[in-house]
Scaffold this motif. Sequence first.
Motif, short mmCIF file in Angstrom:
data_model
loop_
_atom_site.label_atom_id
_atom_site.label_comp_id
_atom_site.label_asym_id
_atom_site.label_seq_id
_atom_site.Cartn_x
_atom_site.Cartn_y
_atom_site.Cartn_z
N GLN A 1 0.83 -1.19 0.00
CA GLN A 1 0.00 0.00 0.00
C GLN A 1 0.87 1.25 0.00
N ALA A 2 0.25 2.38 -0.28
CA ALA A 2 0.98 3.66 -0.28
C ALA A 2 1.66 3.87 1.07
N THR B 1 6.48 -0.74 -7.11
CA THR B 1 5.56 0.35 -7.50
C THR B 1 5.82 1.62 -6.69
N HIS B 2 6.01 1.46 -5.40
CA HIS B 2 6.13 2.63 -4.52
C HIS B 2 7.54 3.19 -4.41
N TYR B 3 8.57 2.36 -4.64
CA TYR B 3 9.92 2.81 -4.32
C TYR B 3 10.95 2.74 -5.45
#
Length: 156
Positions: free
Chosen positions: A75-76, A111-113
Amino acid sequence: GRLVGGILTGGGLIPDKVLDACCGSGTLAAAAAHQGAGRVVGYEIRSEFVPRIKENLEHCGTKDNVTVLCHDCTQAPPIDYTPSLVYCNAPWGKKFGTEEDCAKVVKGVLTHYLPTAVICFVIPRAVLDKLREEVPMEVLHHVPLGTVSLLVVKAA
């Protein structure tokens, strides 16, 4: 922790901000703090693990250098924190889930990092093979370790 840390600090790199995306027992977070990372954050999805992680960090002498949050790394991010290095020893196997579960965690972390951080994974080889087909990334290090691989990547 020592193998991952040795690969990443072998060239003199000591990351300023480190994220242990699947904190587990806190081993990688403690290793990062011991190696001199400026700030270390650990995410652990299972709230019942957080007190034990904090005990382990205290035992290692790193409790003041590591922030542990109960959070799902797919998740974000829950805080404004842009790590320069992300460790991810994604859970999988008989007690934790399937390779597909592992792949979901790895994709969430990417996706986030991936755009801003170097990411170090310990993942099953099958997940590695699938990721290489799906995600554009530059492989900095690849160390086969039996049925798993240690993979250090950055954005392509």
